[in-house]
Write a protein that holds these residues in place. Structure first.
Motif, PDB file in Angstrom:
ATOM      1  N   ILE A   1      -8.754  33.713  10.649  1.00  0.00           N
ATOM      2  CA  ILE A   1      -9.700  34.336  11.584  1.00  0.00           C
ATOM      3  C   ILE A   1     -10.987  33.528  11.660  1.00  0.00           C
ATOM      4  N   ARG A   2     -11.447  33.020  10.540  1.00  0.00           N
ATOM      5  CA  ARG A   2     -12.662  32.188  10.550  1.00  0.00           C
ATOM      6  C   ARG A   2     -12.460  30.924  11.373  1.00  0.00           C
ATOM      7  N   GLN A   3     -11.251  30.391  11.336  1.00  0.00           N
ATOM      8  CA  GLN A   3     -10.943  29.220  12.151  1.00  0.00           C
ATOM      9  C   GLN A   3     -10.906  29.566  13.632  1.00  0.00           C
ATOM     10  N   GLU A   4     -10.333  30.732  13.934  1.00  0.00           N
ATOM     11  CA  GLU A   4     -10.177  31.144  15.327  1.00  0.00           C
ATOM     12  C   GLU A   4     -11.481  31.679  15.928  1.00  0.00           C
ATOM     13  N   LEU A   5     -12.321  32.301  15.087  1.00  0.00           N
ATOM     14  CA  LEU A   5     -13.557  32.923  15.563  1.00  0.00           C
ATOM     15  C   LEU A   5     -14.743  32.412  14.742  1.00  0.00           C
ATOM     16  N   PRO A   6     -15.050  31.141  14.848  1.00  0.00           N
ATOM     17  CA  PRO A   6     -16.109  30.571  14.002  1.00  0.00           C
ATOM     18  C   PRO A   6     -17.494  31.131  14.291  1.00  0.00           C
TER      19      PRO A   6
END
Length: 273
Positions: free
Chosen positions: A250-255
């Motif tokens: 999720i951190r990668q997708e929604l930085p």
């Protein structure tokens, strides 16, 4: 300007009102078949659709992976259709998926049973017994579908902006009432806020879809919410490692968002495949 979510009883002229309304407002009419096709395109097996599509799944169907997959992809398909704005969307629990979005108007179309019986008899050349059986089956399935997937009572009028009786109102009259209400109800501010909310919901659902179908993360009842500057992961699993994998993705997708977990860790929890 707006998104109109229609729910309907069988033989309550849902498609007819939807088409007439879309034509009057110059909106796109997103039909049942459009959503079905999109759900399959997104990866749900076409052969499994009859077990879930606008029907209450049986016991075993309700506890399998397919149930959650159908739920996730249906939400995505509805939100995707809503993102284009100026749309009339019928069925699939759209009124529940799009609840509390400022530029959404939800309408339920009903008719008395005798009227529905006559319509089915005329349309399919059925006898009265066949028509009444179809109504009973459809009503039970749709009630069960909305309760199972969205935990809402589709028969509760408080879930809608309006409930229209096509047993006493014509299709053009229904389309006119909804059209007039739309023009009065939805302001420019509603439209702007609604577009932002739909975009957020779709972005969150895109992440859920990737977690499940691309990364094969198995967190049951998985969903993601985006509010203000935070993205929050929810669900149930028996492993902290799985949760950390999901949060990393999720951190990668929604930085641009702070990512948090509200997942319940239950050591004895087992998934059904």
């Amino acid at each position: 300007m707006a998104i109109i979510a229609l729910a309907r009883q069988v033989a309550a002229f849902g498609d007819e009102v939807g088409e007439a309304l879309a034509e009057k407002l110059n909106y796109k009419f997103v039909k049942r078949t459009d959503l079905e096709k999109r759900i399959v395109e997104l990866g749900f097996p076409e052969s499994k659709m009859p077990k879930y599509d606008e029907r209450k799944p049986g016991f075993f169907a309700s506890i399998t992976k397919n149930r959650d997959d159908y739920f996730i992809l249906t939400q995505y398909a509805v939100l995707e259709a809503a993102k284009s704005d100026n749309a009339v969307i019928i069925g699939r629990g759209a009124f529940a998926i799009l609840k509390n979005i400022p530029n959404v108007i939800s309408v339920r179309l009903v008719a008395d049973e005798n009227t529905r019986v006559k319509r089915l008899m005329d349309e399919f050349s059925w006898n009265e017994k066949q028509a009444r059986q179809r109504i009973t089956e459809s009503d039970e399935n749709r009630n069960g579908f909305h309760k199972n997937f969205y935990n809402v009572d589709v028969g509760d009028p408080s879930n809608f902006d309006m409930v229209l009786n096509t047993g006493i109102m014509s299709v053009p009259a229904c389309a006119q009432v909804i059209s007039d209400y739309t023009k009065i109800k939805i302001t420019a501010d509603d439209e702007k806020a609604g577009q932002l909310k739909v975009a957020q919901l779709l972005k969150a659902q895109e992440v859920v879809k990737k977690l499940i179908f691309e990364y094969k993360i198995r967190i049951e009842f998985l969903h993601v919410t985006i509010e203000d500057n935070a993205a929050v992961l929810y669900g149930v699993t028996n492993s902290n490692v799985i949760v950390e994998q999901a949060l990393k993705i999720i951190r990668q997708e929604l930085p641009e968002y702070e990512v948090k977990s509200a997942v319940s860790i239950v050591q004895e929890y087992k998934t059904f495949q």
